[in-house]
Design a protein around this motif. Structure first.
Motif, PDB file in Angstrom:
ATOM      1  N   LEU A  94       0.834  -1.202   0.000  1.00 14.93           N
ATOM      2  CA  LEU A  94       0.000   0.000   0.000  1.00 14.93           C
ATOM      3  C   LEU A  94       0.867   1.251   0.000  1.00 14.93           C
ATOM      4  CD1 LEU A  94      -2.812   1.289   0.187  1.00 14.93           C
ATOM      5  CD2 LEU A  94      -2.611   1.130   2.694  1.00 14.93           C
ATOM      6  N   GLY A 103      -2.713   3.834  -5.713  1.00 17.61           N
ATOM      7  CA  GLY A 103      -3.345   3.076  -4.642  1.00 17.61           C
ATOM      8  C   GLY A 103      -4.737   2.618  -5.020  1.00 17.61           C
ATOM      9  N   LEU A 107      -9.890   0.604   0.415  1.00 16.02           N
ATOM     10  CA  LEU A 107      -8.806  -0.097   1.076  1.00 16.02           C
ATOM     11  C   LEU A 107      -9.100  -0.310   2.545  1.00 16.02           C
ATOM     12  CD1 LEU A 107      -6.148   2.474   2.080  1.00 16.02           C
ATOM     13  CD2 LEU A 107      -7.827   3.112   0.357  1.00 16.02           C
TER      14      LEU A 107
END
Length: 340
Positions: A94, A103, A107
């Motif tokens: 990440l 990214g 998440l």
């Protein structure tokens, strides 16, 4: 370990706002318990692809993939590409992705890193109007507040857990100590239980050394009536408090209750597969209760027990809290998948 679902060919539509679709994905890991989904975009006829990444054990991965499939069935205009990894590998990946500006759209986030990513403007503010379909009504306020940074919501809590010692109860019974009852003390561990385990099971350390975990220091402080942090954000302990904690942990190490420094260092990855317990080199170790299932997968039956206390009547010091958050990438507001 990682896995990815094969993405379908995406197309985009001017009327299909990417961030609103990402907002609707907030319901995915919570199985609809914490967030609602808007479906007004479905009539536009376009499709978008959203990236979703998380860490976890095999059972979490399986459950999340099933949730993704259900989400896609309910929202046929959204394709969700997914990937997962072990905790340490996930955080490293990440950080690399974010540095490169690539990214994921959605998440999983450790609360310990929430402020760092929010301050760097990596995460979306979930208070923005585009996320208006998200509801926190079914999340207790004390846990929902965990996702706040300076009063702004950046993360949705997806589960609640506490600290525990995960032990092989059969081995503890074999050693003649059994499962400790609530109220057992640090001195019980140092003088009785630890030595008994070491004598009965010489090929294993009684416990994996947990003295380097801030969660254990927090338990120790609460048992002494002190917080890790005060309400104003300042430290709630002194240098003397930390010294006392480390000195007692050193006594446990010197007496052979903990794994050796070299063995402890080999567990630096944080992966369950590398843990001394899973490698059958200790009989128990500290973990978060939400990780217990990964021990069942890699080791077998383990039993969570409370930590020892200062005295039989002292507070246990363990605290319940949100274990991780679901966040949206701030770059998702402008990034779109290419036409194919």
């Amino acid at each position: 370990m990682s896995a990815a679902r094969r993405p379908q060919t995406p197309s985009t539509s001017p009327g299909l706002t990417r961030r609103r679709l990402i907002a609707s994905l907030g319901a995915l890991p919570l199985a609809g318990a914490a967030a609602g989904c808007g479906t007004s975009e479905a009539s536009t006829g376009g499709k978008v692809t959203i990236d979703f990444q998380w860490w976890g054990s095999a059972d979490r991965n399986l459950a999340t993939e099933k949730a993704v499939k259900l989400f896609e069935e309910r929202h046929p205009h959204i394709n969700v590409t997914t990937s997962f990894a072990g905790y340490s590998a996930y955080l490293q990946r990440l950080a690399t992705q974010v540095a490169a500006g690539s990214g994921p759209d959605v998440l999983q986030m450790d609360f310990g890193y929430l402020r760092a990513y929010a301050d760097r403007k990596v995460l979306s503010k979930l208070t923005d109007s585009v996320f208006s379909t998200i509801s926190l009504k079914r999340i207790p306020t004390i846990y929902a507040r965990t996702g706040l940074v300076d009063g702004t919501l950046y993360g949705l809590p997806t589960g609640i857990a506490t600290q525990a010692l995960l032990i092989d109860a059969k081995l503890w019974a074999k050693a003649g100590v059994g499962v400790p009852k609530p109220g057992w003390t640090w001195d019980d561990l140092l003088n009785d239980i630890g030595p008994a385990l070491k004598k009965a099971l010489p090929d294993r350390a009684p416990l994996t050394d947990f003295s380097g975990h801030i969660e254990i220091f927090q338990i120790w402080l609460v048992q002494h009536g002190k917080p890790l942090y005060k309400n104003d954000g300042s430290l709630g302990f002194t240098k003397a408090d930390l010294t006392q904690f480390w000195e007692y942990m050193g006594r446990l190490r010197d007496k052979g209750v903990f794994t050796s420094p070299s063995l402890t260092a080999s567990y630096a990855s944080g992966s369950t597969a590398d843990s001394p317990l899973v490698r059958k080199l200790s009989t128990g170790e500290f973990s978060i209760t939400s990780s217990a299932s990964s021990y069942f997968e890699t080791y077998g039956a383990v039993q969570p027990i409370s930590f020892p206390t200062q005295t039989a009547t002292s507070p246990i010091g363990m605290t319940g809290g949100a274990s991780q958050a679901l966040c949206s990438s701030a770059s998702a507001r402008t990034r779109r998948r290419p036409h194919c």
